[in-house]
Design an enzyme around this catalytic site. Structure first.
Site, mmCIF file in Angstrom:
data_model
loop_
_atom_site.group_PDB
_atom_site.id
_atom_site.type_symbol
_atom_site.label_atom_id
_atom_site.label_comp_id
_atom_site.label_asym_id
_atom_site.label_seq_id
_atom_site.Cartn_x
_atom_site.Cartn_y
_atom_site.Cartn_z
ATOM 1 N N HIS A 17 -3.524 6.824 2.976
ATOM 2 C CA HIS A 17 -3.948 5.557 2.391
ATOM 3 C C HIS A 17 -5.316 5.199 2.960
ATOM 4 C CE1 HIS A 17 -4.088 1.565 0.968
ATOM 5 N NE2 HIS A 17 -3.942 1.012 2.160
ATOM 6 N N CYS A 33 0.820 -1.222 0.000
ATOM 7 C CA CYS A 33 0.000 0.000 0.000
ATOM 8 C C CYS A 33 0.850 1.268 0.000
ATOM 9 C CB CYS A 33 -0.938 -0.008 1.203
ATOM 10 S SG CYS A 33 -2.081 -1.383 1.123
ATOM 11 N N ASN A 41 -10.380 -0.323 -0.291
ATOM 12 C CA ASN A 41 -8.915 -0.225 -0.270
ATOM 13 C C ASN A 41 -8.381 -0.681 -1.630
ATOM 14 O OD1 ASN A 41 -6.176 -0.521 0.095
ATOM 15 N ND2 ASN A 41 -6.325 -1.686 2.006
HETATM 16 N N1 COA Z 1 -19.164 -9.075 8.385
HETATM 17 C C1 COA Z 1 -19.623 -9.399 9.587
HETATM 18 N N2 COA Z 1 -18.835 -9.774 10.596
HETATM 19 C C2 COA Z 1 -17.519 -9.789 10.363
HETATM 20 C C3 COA Z 1 -16.968 -9.464 9.129
HETATM 21 C C4 COA Z 1 -17.850 -9.089 8.110
HETATM 22 N N3 COA Z 1 -17.423 -8.735 6.867
HETATM 23 N N4 COA Z 1 -15.622 -9.568 9.191
HETATM 24 C C5 COA Z 1 -15.331 -9.965 10.439
HETATM 25 N N5 COA Z 1 -16.484 -10.097 11.151
HETATM 26 C C6 COA Z 1 -16.651 -10.521 12.530
HETATM 27 C C7 COA Z 1 -15.506 -11.367 13.008
HETATM 28 O O1 COA Z 1 -15.706 -12.722 12.629
HETATM 29 C C8 COA Z 1 -15.593 -11.161 14.485
HETATM 30 O O2 COA Z 1 -16.607 -11.993 15.000
HETATM 31 P P1 COA Z 1 -16.385 -12.785 16.362
HETATM 32 O O3 COA Z 1 -16.177 -11.708 17.397
HETATM 33 O O4 COA Z 1 -17.638 -13.549 16.500
HETATM 34 O O5 COA Z 1 -15.147 -13.587 16.156
HETATM 35 C C9 COA Z 1 -16.041 -9.716 14.610
HETATM 36 O O6 COA Z 1 -16.633 -9.368 13.356
HETATM 37 C C10 COA Z 1 -14.935 -8.748 14.899
HETATM 38 O O7 COA Z 1 -13.865 -9.035 13.990
HETATM 39 P P2 COA Z 1 -12.547 -8.249 14.050
HETATM 40 O O8 COA Z 1 -11.574 -8.833 13.081
HETATM 41 O O9 COA Z 1 -12.130 -8.147 15.480
HETATM 42 O O10 COA Z 1 -13.037 -6.832 13.535
HETATM 43 P P3 COA Z 1 -12.262 -5.489 13.516
HETATM 44 O O11 COA Z 1 -13.052 -4.463 14.173
HETATM 45 O O12 COA Z 1 -10.814 -5.631 13.920
HETATM 46 O O13 COA Z 1 -12.263 -5.145 11.952
HETATM 47 C C11 COA Z 1 -10.819 -5.142 10.035
HETATM 48 C C12 COA Z 1 -11.583 -5.982 11.043
HETATM 49 C C13 COA Z 1 -10.053 -6.034 9.073
HETATM 50 C C14 COA Z 1 -11.829 -4.310 9.272
HETATM 51 C C15 COA Z 1 -9.854 -4.197 10.779
HETATM 52 O O14 COA Z 1 -9.117 -4.932 11.719
HETATM 53 C C16 COA Z 1 -8.899 -3.482 9.880
HETATM 54 O O15 COA Z 1 -9.300 -2.658 9.062
HETATM 55 N N6 COA Z 1 -7.593 -3.721 10.053
HETATM 56 C C17 COA Z 1 -6.559 -3.053 9.295
HETATM 57 C C18 COA Z 1 -6.624 -3.461 7.881
HETATM 58 C C19 COA Z 1 -5.511 -2.822 7.136
HETATM 59 O O16 COA Z 1 -5.142 -1.693 7.355
HETATM 60 N N7 COA Z 1 -4.944 -3.560 6.259
HETATM 61 C C20 COA Z 1 -3.806 -3.068 5.593
HETATM 62 C C21 COA Z 1 -3.988 -3.089 4.211
HETATM 63 S S1 COA Z 1 -2.869 -1.866 3.756
#
Ligand code: COA
Length: 335
Positions: free
Chosen positions: A260, A120, A290
């Site tokens: 980003h 990224c 993204n």
């Molecule tokens: N729809 C519904 N539920 C979802 C889901 C979706 N699309 N994706 C995950 N969940 C659920 C998970 O299974 C979890 O359920 P559980 O508690 O029963 O296990 C719950 O939602 C929370 O998941 P979690 O991974 O803790 O969510 P989060 O708030 O951390 O959000 C991301 C996940 C990926 C959106 C977030 O962590 C993120 O954006 N991280 C950085 C990504 C990034 O910058 N990447 C770099 C690329 S440059």
């Protein structure tokens, strides 16, 4: 390649361009594909929809129209382009580079170039590589092309990742300037120990593609979302402040920060850590998701077109991505 000049010159962005595929995948579409809801996606990521390339679309098909539009805007013929850097983690193929494919597609027959891989952060790394080539006088101009078809690395049955990404391309043309405006400074970093949290392990020399690597899903992107979230928010904020303050400015002097676009909550956390209002930060993740290397040049293009950045404005571009790679670029806008 032209004969190397002796003077180091200031370099600025003389034109921008962008392209996204026509096909739009909304959260409502995703609700039918995996166990998710529009409400979860919007609350946890800020994304409403993303543009997705049709199966079999190579990165160069997104890059060609974006580059052609930037060249047209600048009034340059393809053969007047000297240099092209394509930043991508989804090249058409391992080799030839997408830069070579693109050079041929647009007819930039006098340009040399290469692909640059910094996930990224690819675009801002490429921006600095391109600006140094122009500053040295070894090329008269350079196109920096941030393009990714990241949806090709996504497991469409995994709700944790398929909701996050979109496809797109953004381009800038770099040229020397006499007035000292343009790119002022950059702070760039890598920390390879972060590689375990964000990667795609299959297909390279470590894990050449076999039935077994495909069965294990090693050809899909992997991320530890929580680990990445935390370090991305703090790193982008801290590196932004560093590049601003070491050039004698205050964060309030910056007209627009273009971060980003990985998650709206990350962008909000960056703004909060910097103590600035949301209005000082560009947000378009709601419409594109993204798009990896393309988020920043697409944001820059839209900000220019909408008049959100104007000639003389101070702008910071900041990113964080796989590697880990991160950084910030300070520039005075000149269009
Ligand atoms: N729809 C519904 N539920 C979802 C889901 C979706 N699309 N994706 C995950 N969940 C659920 C998970 O299974 C979890 O359920 P559980 O508690 O029963 O296990 C719950 O939602 C929370 O998941 P979690 O991974 O803790 O969510 P989060 O708030 O951390 O959000 C991301 C996940 C990926 C959106 C977030 O962590 C993120 O954006 N991280 C950085 C990504 C990034 O910058 N990447 C770099 C690329 S440059």
């Amino acid at each position: 390649m032209a004969k190397r000049g002796t003077e180091v010159r200031t370099v600025g962005i003389s034109a921008t361009g962008m392209y996204v595929p026509d096909r739009i995948l909304t959260n409502a579409h995703l609700e039918k594909m995996v166990d998710t809801t529009d409400q979860w996606i919007q609350t946890r990521t800020g994304i409403r929809e993303r543009h997705v390339a049709s199966p079999g679309t190579p990165a160069s098909d997104l890059a060609a129209p974006a580059l052609q539009s930037a060249l047209r805007t600048r009034g340059l013929l393809p053969e007047e382009l000297d240099h092209v850097i394509v930043t991508t983690v989804t090249p058409d193929m391992f080799f030839p580079s997408t830069a070579c494919v693109l050079q041929d597609k647009v007819g930039a027959r006098n340009a040399w170039g290469y692909d640059l891989s910094a996930a990224c952060s690819g675009f801002i790394f490429g921006l600095i590589a391109g600006s140094q080539a122009v500053a040295s006088g070894s090329v008269r101009n350079a196109a920096v092309v941030g393009v990714d078809v990241l949806t090709t690395l996504v497991d469409w049955t995994n709700r944790n990742q398929c909701v996050l990404f979109g496809d797109g391309c953004g381009v800038v043309i770099l040229e020397p300037r006499d007035d000292g405006d343009g790119i002022i400074d950059a702070v760039l970093h890598v920390d390879g120990s972060g590689g375990q949290y964000l990667n795609m392990l299959g297909g390279g020399s470590l894990n050449p593609p076999t039935h077994a690597t495909v069965d294990q899903g090693l050809h899909y992107l992997y991320q530890d979302g929580k680990a990445v979230f935390k370090v991305a928010s703090t790193s982008m904020a801290d590196v932004t402040l560093e590049v601003v303050e070491r050039n004698g400015f205050r964060i309030q002097d910056i007209s627009l920060i273009i971060p980003h676009q990985a998650n709206l909550r990350i962008i909000e956390a960056v703004a909060k850590r910097l103590g600035i209002p949301r209005e000082q930060v560009l947000i378009n993740i709601d419409r594109y998701g993204n798009t990896t290397s393309a988020t920043i040049p697409m944001g820059l293009h839209e900000a220019t077109r909408s008049g959100r950045v104007k000639k003389g404005d101070l702008v910071v571009l900041t990113s964080f991505g796989g590697g880990y790679t991160w950084g910030a670029v300070l520039l005075r806008w000149e269009l």
